[in-house]
Design a protein around this motif. Sequence first.
Motif, PDB file in Angstrom:
ATOM      1  N   ILE A  12       0.826  -1.206   0.000  1.00 51.00           N
ATOM      2  CA  ILE A  12       0.000   0.000   0.000  1.00 51.00           C
ATOM      3  C   ILE A  12       0.862   1.258   0.000  1.00 51.00           C
ATOM      4  O   ILE A  12       0.538   2.246  -0.662  1.00 51.00           O
ATOM      5  CB  ILE A  12      -0.985  -0.003   1.199  1.00 51.00           C
ATOM      6  N   LEU A  13       1.981   1.225   0.715  1.00 52.77           N
ATOM      7  CA  LEU A  13       2.872   2.381   0.746  1.00 52.77           C
ATOM      8  C   LEU A  13       3.590   2.541  -0.592  1.00 52.77           C
ATOM      9  O   LEU A  13       3.762   3.657  -1.094  1.00 52.77           O
ATOM     10  CB  LEU A  13       3.891   2.232   1.874  1.00 52.77           C
ATOM     11  N   LYS A  18       4.149   5.804  -5.466  1.00 51.38           N
ATOM     12  CA  LYS A  18       4.069   5.893  -6.928  1.00 51.38           C
ATOM     13  C   LYS A  18       3.105   7.007  -7.333  1.00 51.38           C
ATOM     14  O   LYS A  18       3.406   7.829  -8.214  1.00 51.38           O
ATOM     15  CB  LYS A  18       3.623   4.562  -7.517  1.00 51.38           C
ATOM     16  N   TYR A  19       1.952   7.043  -6.701  1.00 53.29           N
ATOM     17  CA  TYR A  19       0.953   8.069  -7.013  1.00 53.29           C
ATOM     18  C   TYR A  19       1.502   9.470  -6.724  1.00 53.29           C
ATOM     19  O   TYR A  19       1.350  10.394  -7.536  1.00 53.29           O
ATOM     20  CB  TYR A  19      -0.317   7.823  -6.207  1.00 53.29           C
ATOM     21  N   MET A  20       2.152   9.626  -5.558  1.00 53.26           N
ATOM     22  CA  MET A  20       2.684  10.942  -5.181  1.00 53.26           C
ATOM     23  C   MET A  20       3.759  11.419  -6.152  1.00 53.26           C
ATOM     24  O   MET A  20       3.788  12.578  -6.559  1.00 53.26           O
ATOM     25  CB  MET A  20       3.249  10.896  -3.757  1.00 53.26           C
ATOM     26  N   ILE A  21       4.644  10.499  -6.535  1.00 53.33           N
ATOM     27  CA  ILE A  21       5.742  10.872  -7.432  1.00 53.33           C
ATOM     28  C   ILE A  21       5.215  11.225  -8.813  1.00 53.33           C
ATOM     29  O   ILE A  21       5.611  12.223  -9.413  1.00 53.33           O
ATOM     30  CB  ILE A  21       6.766   9.725  -7.507  1.00 53.33           C
ATOM     31  N   GLU A  22       4.298  10.410  -9.334  1.00 54.24           N
ATOM     32  CA  GLU A  22       3.820  10.633 -10.695  1.00 54.24           C
ATOM     33  C   GLU A  22       2.804  11.763 -10.802  1.00 54.24           C
ATOM     34  O   GLU A  22       2.405  12.116 -11.912  1.00 54.24           O
ATOM     35  CB  GLU A  22       3.240   9.333 -11.255  1.00 54.24           C
ATOM     36  N   ASP A  24       3.739  14.560 -10.285  1.00 54.66           N
ATOM     37  CA  ASP A  24       4.645  15.529 -10.898  1.00 54.66           C
ATOM     38  C   ASP A  24       4.928  15.051 -12.321  1.00 54.66           C
ATOM     39  O   ASP A  24       5.457  13.950 -12.517  1.00 54.66           O
ATOM     40  CB  ASP A  24       5.945  15.619 -10.096  1.00 54.66           C
ATOM     41  N   SER A  25       4.604  15.856 -13.299  1.00 60.39           N
ATOM     42  CA  SER A  25       4.719  15.463 -14.704  1.00 60.39           C
ATOM     43  C   SER A  25       6.155  15.246 -15.160  1.00 60.39           C
ATOM     44  O   SER A  25       6.390  14.698 -16.240  1.00 60.39           O
ATOM     45  CB  SER A  25       4.055  16.509 -15.603  1.00 60.39           C
ATOM     46  N   GLU A  26       7.133  15.658 -14.351  1.00 61.70           N
ATOM     47  CA  GLU A  26       8.531  15.511 -14.726  1.00 61.70           C
ATOM     48  C   GLU A  26       9.130  14.188 -14.258  1.00 61.70           C
ATOM     49  O   GLU A  26      10.308  13.925 -14.491  1.00 61.70           O
ATOM     50  CB  GLU A  26       9.347  16.672 -14.152  1.00 61.70           C
ATOM     51  N   MET A  27       8.316  13.358 -13.586  1.00 67.15           N
ATOM     52  CA  MET A  27       8.835  12.102 -13.047  1.00 67.15           C
ATOM     53  C   MET A  27       7.948  10.926 -13.440  1.00 67.15           C
ATOM     54  O   MET A  27       6.734  11.057 -13.531  1.00 67.15           O
ATOM     55  CB  MET A  27       8.962  12.189 -11.526  1.00 67.15           C
ATOM     56  N   GLN A  28       8.583   9.778 -13.651  1.00 68.44           N
ATOM     57  CA  GLN A  28       7.873   8.550 -13.995  1.00 68.44           C
ATOM     58  C   GLN A  28       8.434   7.396 -13.183  1.00 68.44           C
ATOM     59  O   GLN A  28       9.643   7.190 -13.122  1.00 68.44           O
ATOM     60  CB  GLN A  28       8.033   8.242 -15.484  1.00 68.44           C
ATOM     61  N   VAL A  29       7.562   6.619 -12.540  1.00 72.06           N
ATOM     62  CA  VAL A  29       7.975   5.429 -11.804  1.00 72.06           C
ATOM     63  C   VAL A  29       8.044   4.272 -12.797  1.00 72.06           C
ATOM     64  O   VAL A  29       7.033   3.873 -13.370  1.00 72.06           O
ATOM     65  CB  VAL A  29       6.996   5.108 -10.657  1.00 72.06           C
ATOM     66  N   VAL A  30       9.238   3.748 -13.004  1.00 70.97           N
ATOM     67  CA  VAL A  30       9.437   2.700 -14.010  1.00 70.97           C
ATOM     68  C   VAL A  30       9.534   1.311 -13.397  1.00 70.97           C
ATOM     69  O   VAL A  30       9.592   0.320 -14.123  1.00 70.97           O
ATOM     70  CB  VAL A  30      10.694   2.982 -14.853  1.00 70.97           C
ATOM     71  N   GLY A  31       9.566   1.229 -12.064  1.00 72.38           N
ATOM     72  CA  GLY A  31       9.665  -0.080 -11.428  1.00 72.38           C
ATOM     73  C   GLY A  31       9.297  -0.037  -9.966  1.00 72.38           C
ATOM     74  O   GLY A  31       9.587   0.944  -9.272  1.00 72.38           O
ATOM     75  N   LEU A  32       8.644  -1.101  -9.487  1.00 71.15           N
ATOM     76  CA  LEU A  32       8.274  -1.243  -8.079  1.00 71.15           C
ATOM     77  C   LEU A  32       8.945  -2.504  -7.537  1.00 71.15           C
ATOM     78  O   LEU A  32       8.712  -3.599  -8.035  1.00 71.15           O
ATOM     79  CB  LEU A  32       6.755  -1.343  -7.926  1.00 71.15           C
ATOM     80  N   ALA A  33       9.777  -2.331  -6.507  1.00 73.91           N
ATOM     81  CA  ALA A  33      10.554  -3.445  -5.968  1.00 73.91           C
ATOM     82  C   ALA A  33      10.139  -3.761  -4.535  1.00 73.91           C
ATOM     83  O   ALA A  33       9.742  -2.874  -3.780  1.00 73.91           O
ATOM     84  CB  ALA A  33      12.042  -3.119  -6.018  1.00 73.91           C
ATOM     85  N   HIS A  34      10.252  -5.055  -4.171  1.00 69.15           N
ATOM     86  CA  HIS A  34       9.935  -5.483  -2.812  1.00 69.15           C
ATOM     87  C   HIS A  34      11.163  -5.495  -1.905  1.00 69.15           C
ATOM     88  O   HIS A  34      11.036  -5.547  -0.691  1.00 69.15           O
ATOM     89  CB  HIS A  34       9.321  -6.890  -2.833  1.00 69.15           C
ATOM     90  N   ASP A  35      12.361  -5.478  -2.504  1.00 68.40           N
ATOM     91  CA  ASP A  35      13.581  -5.460  -1.707  1.00 68.40           C
ATOM     92  C   ASP A  35      14.731  -4.851  -2.510  1.00 68.40           C
ATOM     93  O   ASP A  35      14.554  -4.449  -3.670  1.00 68.40           O
ATOM     94  CB  ASP A  35      13.944  -6.859  -1.202  1.00 68.40           C
ATOM     95  N   GLY A  36      15.907  -4.788  -1.893  1.00 64.58           N
ATOM     96  CA  GLY A  36      17.040  -4.142  -2.529  1.00 64.58           C
ATOM     97  C   GLY A  36      17.547  -4.842  -3.764  1.00 64.58           C
ATOM     98  O   GLY A  36      17.970  -4.200  -4.728  1.00 64.58           O
ATOM     99  N   LYS A  37      17.506  -6.177  -3.766  1.00 68.93           N
ATOM    100  CA  LYS A  37      17.984  -6.931  -4.934  1.00 68.93           C
ATOM    101  C   LYS A  37      17.078  -6.670  -6.138  1.00 68.93           C
ATOM    102  O   LYS A  37      17.563  -6.480  -7.263  1.00 68.93           O
ATOM    103  CB  LYS A  37      18.010  -8.427  -4.602  1.00 68.93           C
ATOM    104  N   GLU A  38      15.773  -6.669  -5.906  1.00 70.86           N
ATOM    105  CA  GLU A  38      14.844  -6.410  -7.000  1.00 70.86           C
ATOM    106  C   GLU A  38      15.013  -4.972  -7.503  1.00 70.86           C
ATOM    107  O   GLU A  38      14.910  -4.716  -8.719  1.00 70.86           O
ATOM    108  CB  GLU A  38      13.415  -6.645  -6.540  1.00 70.86           C
ATOM    109  N   ALA A  39      15.292  -4.043  -6.595  1.00 70.43           N
ATOM    110  CA  ALA A  39      15.533  -2.655  -6.997  1.00 70.43           C
ATOM    111  C   ALA A  39      16.744  -2.571  -7.917  1.00 70.43           C
ATOM    112  O   ALA A  39      16.739  -1.843  -8.920  1.00 70.43           O
ATOM    113  CB  ALA A  39      15.737  -1.776  -5.767  1.00 70.43           C
TER     114      ALA A  39
END
Length: 213
Positions: A12-13, A18-22, A24-39
């Motif tokens: 949920i967080l 993602k919603y808060m960042i996007e 702003d029209s100058e930013m795009q979330v290209v990936g959602l990770a569950h941990d550091g390795k996935e990031a």
Amino acid sequence: MIKVVIAEDMDILRESLKYMIESDSEMQVVGLAHDGKEAYELCREHKADIVLMDLRMPGCDGLEGTRLIKASFPDKKVLILTTFEDEESISSAIQCGADGYITKDILPKQLQQSIKSVMMGLGIVKRNIMNSVVRNVNSTHQSDVSISALNLTDKEKTLIRLVVEGKSYKEMGKEICLSEGYVRNMVSELLIKLKMKDRIQLAVFAVKNKIIS
């Protein structure tokens, strides 16, 4: 367009960020990770510019994720977003190469501005936790001169104070009546003069050595 990867184990967080960042029209979330390795993997796959990294995650935590990213992609930015303000977490994150450290009580607009500031090369640390950084980060700077021998001008000391306060280049320029570009050059020259890599290290050095009051 700033490409962002979010590393956060709470679904949920992660979606809220993602919603808060996007918004702003100058930013795009290209990936959602569950941990550091996935990031790390998403950063490589999507050629992300910056990773918004939680610290405490199951599996590969934010510290290890930061180390992985910085080892392979040193030019990629990592901004820590966490609930933890303890001294060990702060110093460990910065020693792992994090470009900034903010907490989850931040407002949406402040989050957006923090991401943009880190992308501009500003080391972002919340002012109220700077003292923890000063006490605990082992700076790599080794100076063989006294503070008086640095021959800092009043304008340079003012600039250092503004860096410690976390001001943007634009805000600095307004305060000392110089252009934003000129201020950028002055900060770059200061870093070279003091043999430091970034603004966080400069701020730590300034406070430790009582360059500012």
